[in-house]
Design an enzyme around this catalytic site. Structure first.
Site: not given
Ligand code: PLP
Length: 355
Positions: A25, A123, A243, A296
Protein backbone atom coordinates in the site's frame (compact mmCIF):
# COMPACT_ATOMS: atom_id res chain seq x y z
CA UNK A 1 15.99 -4.10 -4.74
CA UNK A 2 17.88 -7.22 -3.73
CA UNK A 3 17.49 -6.19 -0.08
CA UNK A 4 13.71 -6.06 -0.49
CA UNK A 5 13.69 -9.50 -2.13
CA UNK A 6 15.98 -10.90 0.57
CA UNK A 7 13.80 -9.46 3.32
CA UNK A 8 10.74 -11.10 1.78
CA UNK A 9 12.53 -14.46 1.46
CA UNK A 10 13.75 -14.25 5.07
CA UNK A 11 10.21 -13.66 6.30
CA UNK A 12 8.76 -16.32 3.98
CA UNK A 13 11.19 -18.90 5.36
CA UNK A 14 10.39 -17.87 8.91
CA UNK A 15 6.64 -17.96 8.36
CA UNK A 16 6.45 -21.29 6.50
CA UNK A 17 4.26 -23.28 6.26
CA UNK A 18 2.14 -20.14 6.43
CA UNK A 19 2.11 -18.15 3.19
CA UNK A 20 4.01 -14.87 3.20
CA UNK A 21 2.11 -12.10 1.42
CA UNK A 22 3.45 -8.59 0.80
CA UNK A 23 1.83 -5.30 1.76
CA UNK A 24 2.51 -2.69 -0.92
CA UNK A 25 0.00 0.00 0.00
CA UNK A 26 0.93 3.70 -0.22
CA UNK A 27 3.15 3.16 -3.26
CA UNK A 28 5.00 0.32 -1.52
CA UNK A 29 5.58 2.46 1.57
CA UNK A 30 6.76 5.31 -0.60
CA UNK A 31 9.40 3.32 -2.43
CA UNK A 32 7.63 2.87 -5.79
CA UNK A 33 5.11 0.11 -6.36
CA UNK A 34 6.05 -0.13 -10.05
CA UNK A 35 9.54 -1.33 -9.10
CA UNK A 36 8.86 -3.02 -5.76
CA UNK A 37 5.86 -5.21 -6.64
CA UNK A 38 7.49 -6.97 -9.63
CA UNK A 39 10.62 -7.56 -7.50
CA UNK A 40 8.52 -9.18 -4.78
CA UNK A 41 6.70 -11.29 -7.35
CA UNK A 42 10.05 -12.43 -8.71
CA UNK A 43 11.16 -13.31 -5.17
CA UNK A 44 8.08 -15.53 -4.85
CA UNK A 45 5.29 -13.41 -3.36
CA UNK A 46 1.89 -14.27 -4.82
CA UNK A 47 -0.56 -12.45 -2.54
CA UNK A 48 -0.49 -8.66 -2.19
CA UNK A 49 -2.33 -6.11 -0.09
CA UNK A 50 -2.98 -2.47 -0.95
CA UNK A 51 -5.26 0.02 0.79
CA UNK A 52 -7.11 1.69 -2.08
CA UNK A 53 -8.91 0.54 -5.20
CA UNK A 54 -6.75 2.91 -7.28
CA UNK A 55 -3.60 1.28 -5.91
CA UNK A 56 -5.03 -2.12 -6.70
CA UNK A 57 -5.71 -1.17 -10.31
CA UNK A 58 -2.13 0.02 -10.69
CA UNK A 59 -0.90 -3.22 -9.13
CA UNK A 60 -3.12 -5.35 -11.38
CA UNK A 61 -1.48 -3.77 -14.43
CA UNK A 62 1.93 -4.69 -13.00
CA UNK A 63 1.07 -8.20 -11.82
CA UNK A 64 -1.63 -9.82 -13.97
CA UNK A 65 -1.62 -13.08 -11.98
CA UNK A 66 -1.28 -11.89 -8.40
CA UNK A 67 -3.98 -12.24 -5.76
CA UNK A 68 -4.72 -8.64 -4.77
CA UNK A 69 -6.63 -7.64 -1.64
CA UNK A 70 -7.90 -4.10 -1.07
CA UNK A 71 -7.67 -3.42 2.67
CA UNK A 72 -9.96 -0.40 2.78
CA UNK A 73 -12.78 -2.53 1.46
CA UNK A 74 -15.68 -1.89 -0.83
CA UNK A 75 -17.01 1.61 -1.46
CA UNK A 76 -20.69 1.76 -2.52
CA UNK A 77 -21.43 0.54 -6.05
CA UNK A 78 -17.86 -0.48 -6.88
CA UNK A 79 -18.30 -4.27 -6.83
CA UNK A 80 -18.34 -4.51 -10.62
CA UNK A 81 -15.15 -2.43 -10.89
CA UNK A 82 -13.38 -4.71 -8.44
CA UNK A 83 -14.60 -7.83 -10.18
CA UNK A 84 -13.56 -6.56 -13.61
CA UNK A 85 -9.95 -6.27 -12.43
CA UNK A 86 -10.14 -9.49 -10.37
CA UNK A 87 -9.54 -7.57 -7.13
CA UNK A 88 -10.61 -8.78 -3.74
CA UNK A 89 -12.01 -6.05 -1.50
CA UNK A 90 -11.52 -6.92 2.17
CA UNK A 91 -15.12 -6.78 3.44
CA UNK A 92 -15.43 -5.37 6.92
CA UNK A 93 -19.07 -4.48 7.43
CA UNK A 94 -22.48 -6.00 6.82
CA UNK A 95 -23.37 -3.45 4.09
CA UNK A 96 -20.16 -4.27 2.23
CA UNK A 97 -20.83 -8.00 2.48
CA UNK A 98 -24.42 -7.56 1.34
CA UNK A 99 -23.30 -5.56 -1.66
CA UNK A 100 -20.68 -8.13 -2.68
CA UNK A 101 -23.11 -11.02 -2.12
CA UNK A 102 -25.80 -9.37 -4.22
CA UNK A 103 -23.32 -8.69 -6.99
CA UNK A 104 -22.16 -12.33 -6.97
CA UNK A 105 -25.76 -13.58 -7.16
CA UNK A 106 -26.58 -11.15 -9.98
CA UNK A 107 -23.60 -12.36 -11.94
CA UNK A 108 -24.09 -16.00 -11.00
CA UNK A 109 -20.42 -16.01 -10.01
CA UNK A 110 -18.68 -16.97 -6.79
CA UNK A 111 -16.07 -14.25 -6.38
CA UNK A 112 -13.96 -15.19 -3.35
CA UNK A 113 -12.77 -12.41 -1.10
CA UNK A 114 -11.63 -11.69 2.46
CA UNK A 115 -13.60 -10.83 5.57
CA UNK A 116 -12.07 -8.48 8.14
CA UNK A 117 -12.95 -9.05 11.78
CA UNK A 118 -12.13 -6.40 14.37
CA UNK A 119 -10.67 -8.26 17.35
CA UNK A 120 -9.96 -5.22 19.49
CA UNK A 121 -8.39 -2.41 17.50
CA UNK A 122 -11.78 -0.75 17.00
CA UNK A 123 -10.88 0.75 13.68
CA UNK A 124 -12.16 -1.40 10.83
CA UNK A 125 -13.91 -4.70 10.43
CA UNK A 126 -16.90 -6.75 11.51
CA UNK A 127 -17.59 -7.02 15.20
CA UNK A 128 -16.86 -10.44 16.66
CA UNK A 129 -20.59 -11.02 17.11
CA UNK A 130 -21.27 -10.22 13.47
CA UNK A 131 -18.47 -12.54 12.39
CA UNK A 132 -19.72 -15.39 14.55
CA UNK A 133 -23.21 -14.97 13.16
CA UNK A 134 -21.89 -14.92 9.60
CA UNK A 135 -19.89 -18.07 10.21
CA UNK A 136 -23.14 -19.81 11.09
CA UNK A 137 -24.89 -18.67 7.93
CA UNK A 138 -21.95 -18.94 5.56
CA UNK A 139 -23.91 -20.87 2.93
CA UNK A 140 -26.12 -17.83 2.42
CA UNK A 141 -23.20 -15.53 1.64
CA UNK A 142 -23.26 -15.95 -2.14
CA UNK A 143 -19.47 -16.18 -2.25
CA UNK A 144 -16.69 -18.18 -0.67
CA UNK A 145 -14.53 -16.29 1.83
CA UNK A 146 -10.93 -16.79 0.71
CA UNK A 147 -9.47 -15.35 3.90
CA UNK A 148 -10.64 -14.25 7.31
CA UNK A 149 -8.33 -11.62 8.69
CA UNK A 150 -7.83 -9.30 11.61
CA UNK A 151 -5.16 -6.77 12.55
CA UNK A 152 -3.05 -6.42 15.69
CA UNK A 153 -2.99 -3.04 17.41
CA UNK A 154 0.16 -3.54 19.50
CA UNK A 155 2.27 -6.22 17.79
CA UNK A 156 5.37 -4.02 18.09
CA UNK A 157 4.95 -3.51 21.84
CA UNK A 158 6.45 -6.64 23.41
CA UNK A 159 4.17 -8.31 25.89
CA UNK A 160 1.21 -5.98 25.43
CA UNK A 161 -1.90 -7.66 26.90
CA UNK A 162 -4.08 -6.67 23.96
CA UNK A 163 -1.95 -8.79 21.59
CA UNK A 164 -2.68 -12.04 23.42
CA UNK A 165 -6.34 -11.08 23.76
CA UNK A 166 -6.68 -10.36 20.04
CA UNK A 167 -5.02 -13.66 19.19
CA UNK A 168 -7.40 -15.61 21.40
CA UNK A 169 -10.46 -13.85 19.97
CA UNK A 170 -9.23 -14.40 16.42
CA UNK A 171 -8.51 -18.08 17.03
CA UNK A 172 -12.09 -18.51 18.24
CA UNK A 173 -13.53 -16.72 15.19
CA UNK A 174 -11.40 -18.55 12.63
CA UNK A 175 -12.31 -21.91 14.18
CA UNK A 176 -15.92 -21.22 13.23
CA UNK A 177 -14.97 -20.59 9.61
CA UNK A 178 -13.68 -24.11 9.20
CA UNK A 179 -11.54 -24.52 6.07
CA UNK A 180 -11.06 -20.78 5.49
CA UNK A 181 -7.45 -19.56 5.80
CA UNK A 182 -6.77 -17.03 8.55
CA UNK A 183 -4.43 -14.06 8.72
CA UNK A 184 -3.58 -11.95 11.76
CA UNK A 185 0.09 -10.95 11.63
CA UNK A 186 1.72 -7.84 10.18
CA UNK A 187 5.54 -7.62 10.25
CA UNK A 188 5.93 -7.51 14.01
CA UNK A 189 3.16 -10.08 14.47
CA UNK A 190 5.04 -12.50 12.24
CA UNK A 191 7.82 -12.62 14.84
CA UNK A 192 5.48 -13.41 17.71
CA UNK A 193 5.53 -17.10 16.94
CA UNK A 194 3.62 -19.78 15.11
CA UNK A 195 0.47 -19.10 17.08
CA UNK A 196 0.19 -15.72 15.40
CA UNK A 197 0.84 -16.75 11.82
CA UNK A 198 -2.22 -18.81 10.96
CA UNK A 199 -2.28 -19.51 7.18
CA UNK A 200 -0.97 -16.18 5.87
CA UNK A 201 1.20 -13.34 7.19
CA UNK A 202 1.07 -9.76 5.91
CA UNK A 203 4.41 -8.00 6.39
CA UNK A 204 4.94 -4.49 5.11
CA UNK A 205 7.52 -2.42 6.99
CA UNK A 206 10.00 -5.30 7.45
CA UNK A 207 10.27 -5.64 3.68
CA UNK A 208 11.38 -2.02 3.42
CA UNK A 209 14.07 -1.95 6.08
CA UNK A 210 12.01 -0.57 8.93
CA UNK A 211 12.28 -2.61 12.09
CA UNK A 212 9.23 -2.14 14.22
CA UNK A 213 10.86 -4.23 16.95
CA UNK A 214 14.57 -4.76 17.20
CA UNK A 215 16.49 -7.98 16.91
CA UNK A 216 15.51 -11.04 14.94
CA UNK A 217 15.49 -11.81 12.09
CA UNK A 218 18.38 -10.07 10.32
CA UNK A 219 16.66 -7.85 7.78
CA UNK A 220 18.52 -5.64 5.37
CA UNK A 221 18.29 -1.86 5.15
CA UNK A 222 16.73 -0.81 1.87
CA UNK A 223 16.83 2.95 1.33
CA UNK A 224 19.81 5.22 1.03
CA UNK A 225 18.99 8.91 1.11
CA UNK A 226 21.54 11.47 0.03
CA UNK A 227 21.14 15.23 -0.30
CA UNK A 228 23.46 17.66 -2.03
CA UNK A 229 25.49 20.22 -0.12
CA UNK A 230 25.03 23.48 -2.00
CA UNK A 231 26.98 25.89 0.18
CA UNK A 232 29.71 25.75 2.83
CA UNK A 233 30.18 28.74 5.09
CA UNK A 234 31.83 29.95 8.28
CA UNK A 235 29.71 31.68 10.89
CA UNK A 236 30.80 33.43 14.09
CA UNK A 237 29.90 32.25 17.58
CA UNK A 238 26.74 33.92 18.85
CA UNK A 239 25.09 34.07 15.44
CA UNK A 240 21.83 32.25 14.90
CA UNK A 241 20.88 29.86 12.10
CA UNK A 242 17.70 29.67 10.04
CA UNK A 243 14.07 30.70 10.50
CA UNK A 244 13.07 31.93 13.90
CA UNK A 245 16.75 32.19 14.92
CA UNK A 246 15.97 29.01 16.80
CA UNK A 247 19.57 27.95 17.39
CA UNK A 248 22.47 30.15 18.47
CA UNK A 249 25.98 28.95 17.67
CA UNK A 250 28.08 28.33 20.76
CA UNK A 251 31.37 28.34 18.87
CA UNK A 252 32.75 29.64 15.60
CA UNK A 253 31.20 27.16 13.18
CA UNK A 254 31.43 25.86 9.70
CA UNK A 255 28.03 25.07 8.21
CA UNK A 256 26.96 23.02 5.21
CA UNK A 257 23.66 24.04 3.67
CA UNK A 258 21.93 21.05 2.16
CA UNK A 259 19.33 20.88 -0.58
CA UNK A 260 16.68 19.01 1.38
CA UNK A 261 13.72 20.22 3.40
CA UNK A 262 10.35 19.37 4.77
CA UNK A 263 8.91 19.37 1.26
CA UNK A 264 11.12 16.31 0.71
CA UNK A 265 9.94 14.55 3.84
CA UNK A 266 12.69 15.72 6.18
CA UNK A 267 10.27 16.62 8.93
CA UNK A 268 10.32 20.05 10.54
CA UNK A 269 10.32 18.16 13.83
CA UNK A 270 13.75 16.84 12.81
CA UNK A 271 15.20 20.34 13.14
CA UNK A 272 17.46 21.70 15.83
CA UNK A 273 17.18 24.49 18.36
CA UNK A 274 18.82 25.72 21.53
CA UNK A 275 16.49 23.38 23.39
CA UNK A 276 16.82 20.12 21.43
CA UNK A 277 19.36 18.71 19.02
CA UNK A 278 18.13 17.80 15.55
CA UNK A 279 18.76 14.73 13.43
CA UNK A 280 22.17 13.71 12.17
CA UNK A 281 23.47 13.10 8.68
CA UNK A 282 26.78 11.59 7.61
CA UNK A 283 29.13 13.98 5.82
CA UNK A 284 32.60 12.84 4.74
CA UNK A 285 32.26 9.77 6.96
CA UNK A 286 31.29 11.66 10.10
CA UNK A 287 27.94 12.21 11.81
CA UNK A 288 26.95 15.86 11.83
CA UNK A 289 23.96 17.47 13.53
CA UNK A 290 21.42 19.71 11.91
CA UNK A 291 21.59 23.29 13.15
CA UNK A 292 18.47 25.41 13.23
CA UNK A 293 15.11 24.67 11.73
CA UNK A 294 14.39 22.59 8.66
CA UNK A 295 13.07 24.87 5.89
CA UNK A 296 10.90 23.79 2.99
CA UNK A 297 13.86 23.20 0.67
CA UNK A 298 16.95 23.57 2.86
CA UNK A 299 18.55 22.32 6.02
CA UNK A 300 21.86 23.24 7.63
CA UNK A 301 24.47 20.88 9.10
CA UNK A 302 27.23 21.66 11.58
CA UNK A 303 30.47 20.45 9.95
CA UNK A 304 32.83 22.25 12.34
CA UNK A 305 34.33 18.98 13.56
CA UNK A 306 35.38 17.93 10.07
CA UNK A 307 38.83 18.98 8.81
CA UNK A 308 38.85 22.27 6.98
CA UNK A 309 38.36 21.63 3.26
CA UNK A 310 36.94 18.13 3.81
CA UNK A 311 33.54 19.24 2.55
CA UNK A 312 33.01 20.84 -0.83
CA UNK A 313 30.01 22.27 -2.55
CA UNK A 314 28.42 19.34 -4.48
CA UNK A 315 29.30 16.71 -1.84
CA UNK A 316 26.48 14.74 -0.30
CA UNK A 317 25.04 14.40 3.18
CA UNK A 318 23.62 10.96 3.93
CA UNK A 319 20.37 11.02 5.90
CA UNK A 320 19.59 7.29 5.50
CA UNK A 321 22.37 4.74 5.17
CA UNK A 322 25.96 4.68 6.48
CA UNK A 323 24.60 3.38 9.78
CA UNK A 324 21.51 5.61 9.96
CA UNK A 325 18.38 3.45 9.74
CA UNK A 326 14.88 4.50 8.86
CA UNK A 327 13.99 4.03 12.51
CA UNK A 328 16.92 6.18 13.72
CA UNK A 329 15.86 9.06 11.52
CA UNK A 330 12.24 8.55 12.58
CA UNK A 331 13.00 8.46 16.30
CA UNK A 332 14.98 11.70 16.09
CA UNK A 333 12.14 13.28 14.08
CA UNK A 334 9.49 12.34 16.61
CA UNK A 335 7.83 9.79 14.35
CA UNK A 336 8.02 6.21 13.08
CA UNK A 337 9.83 4.62 10.15
CA UNK A 338 6.53 4.15 8.34
CA UNK A 339 6.01 7.91 8.16
CA UNK A 340 9.60 8.60 7.10
CA UNK A 341 9.29 6.18 4.18
CA UNK A 342 5.84 7.21 3.05
CA UNK A 343 6.86 10.89 3.21
CA UNK A 344 9.92 10.56 0.97
CA UNK A 345 9.37 13.40 -1.45
CA UNK A 346 8.76 13.51 -5.17
CA UNK A 347 11.75 15.76 -5.92
CA UNK A 348 14.43 13.15 -5.32
CA UNK A 349 16.19 11.47 -8.21
CA UNK A 350 15.37 7.83 -7.44
CA UNK A 351 17.82 5.18 -8.49
CA UNK A 352 16.88 1.52 -8.16
CA UNK A 353 19.92 -0.66 -7.65
CA UNK A 354 20.30 -4.44 -7.75
CA UNK A 355 17.58 -7.10 -7.80
C1 PLP B 1 -0.34 -1.91 6.76
C2 PLP B 1 -0.94 -3.20 7.17
C3 PLP B 1 -0.14 -4.34 7.31
C4 PLP B 1 1.37 -4.29 7.26
O1 PLP B 1 1.84 -3.75 8.49
P1 PLP B 1 3.40 -3.65 8.82
O2 PLP B 1 3.42 -3.23 10.23
O3 PLP B 1 3.93 -2.63 7.89
O4 PLP B 1 3.98 -4.99 8.59
C5 PLP B 1 -0.77 -5.54 7.57
N1 PLP B 1 -2.12 -5.60 7.71
C6 PLP B 1 -2.91 -4.52 7.61
C7 PLP B 1 -4.38 -4.66 7.79
C8 PLP B 1 -2.35 -3.28 7.36
O5 PLP B 1 -3.13 -2.20 7.28
Amino acid sequence: MSAIADNWRTLAALAAPAECAAVVKANAYGLGIDRVAPALWKAGARTFFVAHFKEALELRALLPEAVIYVLNGLLPETAADHAAARLRPVLGSVPEITEWSDFCRDQGADLPTALHVDTGMNRLGLSVDEAVQLAGTRRMLGFTPSLVMSHLACADTPGHALTARQRAVFADVIRRFRGVPGSLANSAGTLLGRDFRFELVRPGIFLYGGVAITGVPPLRPVVRLEAKIIQVSSVAAGETVGYGAAERLKRPSRLATVSIGYADGLFRAAGSSDLAKGVEAVVAGRRCHLVGRVSMDLATLDITDLPEGAVQRGDVAVFLGDGISVDDLAARSGTIGYEVLTSLGARYARRYIGG
